[in-house]
Design an enzyme around this catalytic site. Structure first.
Site, PDB file in Angstrom:
ATOM      1  N   LYS A   1       6.047 -23.086  34.323  1.00  0.00           N
ATOM      2  CA  LYS A   1       5.916 -24.662  34.785  1.00  0.00           C
ATOM      3  C   LYS A   1       4.551 -24.983  34.331  1.00  0.00           C
ATOM      4  CE  LYS A   1       9.760 -24.253  37.203  1.00  0.00           C
ATOM      5  NZ  LYS A   1      11.012 -24.965  37.129  1.00  0.00           N
TER       6      LYS A   1
ATOM      7  N   HIS B   1      21.780 -19.815  31.478  1.00  0.00           N
ATOM      8  CA  HIS B   1      21.425 -20.722  32.534  1.00  0.00           C
ATOM      9  C   HIS B   1      22.575 -21.585  32.562  1.00  0.00           C
ATOM     10  CE1 HIS B   1      19.442 -23.849  34.314  1.00  0.00           C
ATOM     11  NE2 HIS B   1      18.551 -23.179  34.703  1.00  0.00           N
TER      12      HIS B   1
END
Length: 475
Positions: A175, A294
């Site tokens: 992040k 994912h």
């Protein structure tokens, strides 16, 4: 007129007849080779359950809205789908029911999830006679399972490649997910890996944007992997997202990852598509790359209780298509996930044989034969205080992925990774001693804070953080 006479002589009677006259067969005996589907159906007012269920069977197999003369050129009895059972619920205001449909194996192309879904969840989901329809579960017969190669490697081979046993794997999503340069991104990867993580990860929407082109990211991440491995003596990895705008570009990026010598790549299987995913899985198997999957976009398809496709079906079809990891929810984090439901599809991802268990939403017994398992990935809003619950829920064959729970540590990425590794090891230790990790895990973490300042800081930062909302999708 000539054609009319011939048609009449052939016994063809044009017109429309009820679906249930052909496709509702309650006396049918299910075959071992049939693909079975359980649909949750909400019919329009006035549509009988038998007609609605038969319409689903017809429109997802050989039927259409009217009788056609070419029906006489084939054997409908051999190829048609059949509704063989309807399960109703007392007190349902909208007349909702579960219908069970059997499809002959010959209706489906071997080794093609794309064809499987095109048939079973194609036009029927827009059928006017239905207010809503949801595919709750599929039974994939062994005869069809064996036409797929499945995960590139499977759980045991991955553990052998990593040389890591007896605990869950630890990961972290880098992040901010967007905006970092490739060099700064590589630094964030290095800090997490050297701190004790097994993997770091591209976020699902990191592809090849102007601020960080894919090749630059791959190069800096590879450098971070090799540097952290040399310092720690452990095998490390980063899920390099190979998802791209074309299948050719996906394989090109995977080939670059192979040439760099990294252990794993990643794909967004729903947005990327099943055909591309299966091709990438085959390449990874041949190249020795692990494949992390994912599930971006899944909640668009699976979150509504009355319409769509349940995630357990997506998990099953991903296992067929191929993937070594698949995001599965956390139960305890920020994302949707009922515990019993989650445990049900986690078993379907990992185990060789799963019995019917309606208490966990499993409608059919599933035999995977020799197909390898998929490691569930718990990710989304988790931190060190969740570790006891995660160890209790997922056990060892899982990847616990702390994004903000690593990078949000007040001392930085590496101390955040240390805190998570210490928390995991503390929980594994008491579990192996025979203690109840769910009950005693908190005390184990507090004890570990006495000698791990990194864990102490993490416990202090996230001691009040909870995500307590009612789950929408329940049994």
């Amino acid at each position: 007129m000539i054609f009319a006479k011939k048609t009449e002589a052939a016994g063809f009677k044009a017109g429309v007849k009820d679906y249930r006259l052909t496709y509702y067969t309650p006396d049918y005996k299910v075959k071992d080779t049939d693909i079975l589907a359980a649909f949750r159906v909400t019919p329009q007012p006035g549509v009988p359950p038998e007609e609605a269920a038969a319409a689903v069977a017809a429109e997802s197999s050989t039927g259409t809205w009217t009788t056609v003369w070419t029906d006489g050129l084939t054997s409908l009895d051999r190829y048609k789908g059949r509704c063989y059972f309807i399960e109703t619920f007392e007190g349902q205001k909208d007349n909702q029911f579960i219908c069970y449909i059997a499809y002959p194996l010959d209706l489906f192309e071997e080794g093609s999830v794309t064809n499987l879904f095109t048939s079973i969840v194609g036009n029927v989901f827009g059928f006017k006679a239905l207010r809503a329809i949801r595919l709750e579960d599929l039974r994939i017969p062994v005869a069809y399972v064996k036409t797929f190669e499945g995960p590139p490697h499977g759980i045991q081979v991955e553990r052998d490649k990593l040389n890591k046993y007896g605990r869950a794997l630890l990961g972290c999503t880098i992040k901010p997910k967007l905006g970092l340069s490739a060099k700064n991104y590589g630094r964030a990867v290095y800090e997490g890996l050297r701190g004790g993580l097994d993997f770091t990860k591209d976020d699902e929407n990191v592809n090849s944007q102007p601020f960080m082109r894919w090749r630059d990211r791959f190069l800096f991440v590879a450098e971070a992997i090799y540097k952290s491995q040399s310092e720690t003596g452990e095998v490390k990895g980063h899920y390099l997202n190979a998802t791209a705008g074309t299948s050719e570009e996906v394989l090109k990026r995977a080939e670059c990852a192979k040439e760099l010598g990294v252990p794993i790549v990643m794909h967004d299987f729903l947005t990327g598509g099943f055909t591309t995913n299966t091709s990438l899985s085959k390449y990874c198997r041949e190249s020795g790359l692990l494949l992390h999957i994912h599930r971006a976009m899944h909640a668009v398809v699976d979150r509504q209780k009355n319409h769509g496709i349940h995630f357990r079906v997506l998990a099953k079809t991903l296992r067929l298509s191929g993937g070594d990891h698949l995001h599965s929810g956390t139960v305890v984090g920020k994302l949707e996930g009922d515990k019993d439901v989650t445990l049900g599809f986690v078993d379907l991802m990992r185990d060789d044989y799963v019995e019917l268990d309606r208490s966990r939403g499993i409608y059919f017994t599933q035999d995977w034969a020799s197909m390898g398992g998929v490691i569930p990935v718990a990710s989304g809003g988790i931190h060190v205080w969740h570790m006891p619950a995660l160890v209790d829920i997922f056990g060892d064959d899982a990847c616990l992925q702390f994004g903000g729970g690593t990078l949000g540590h007040p001392w930085g990425n590496a101390p955040g990774a240390v805190a998570n590794r210490v928390a995991l090891e503390a929980c594994i230790k008491i579990r192996n001693q025979g203690q109840n990790v769910l009950r005693e895990g908190g005390n184990a973490l507090r004890e570990a804070t006495k000698w791990s300042p990194e864990l102490a800081a993490a416990c202090e930062v996230w001691k009040e953080i909870k995500f307590e909302f009612d789950t929408i999708d329940t049994i």
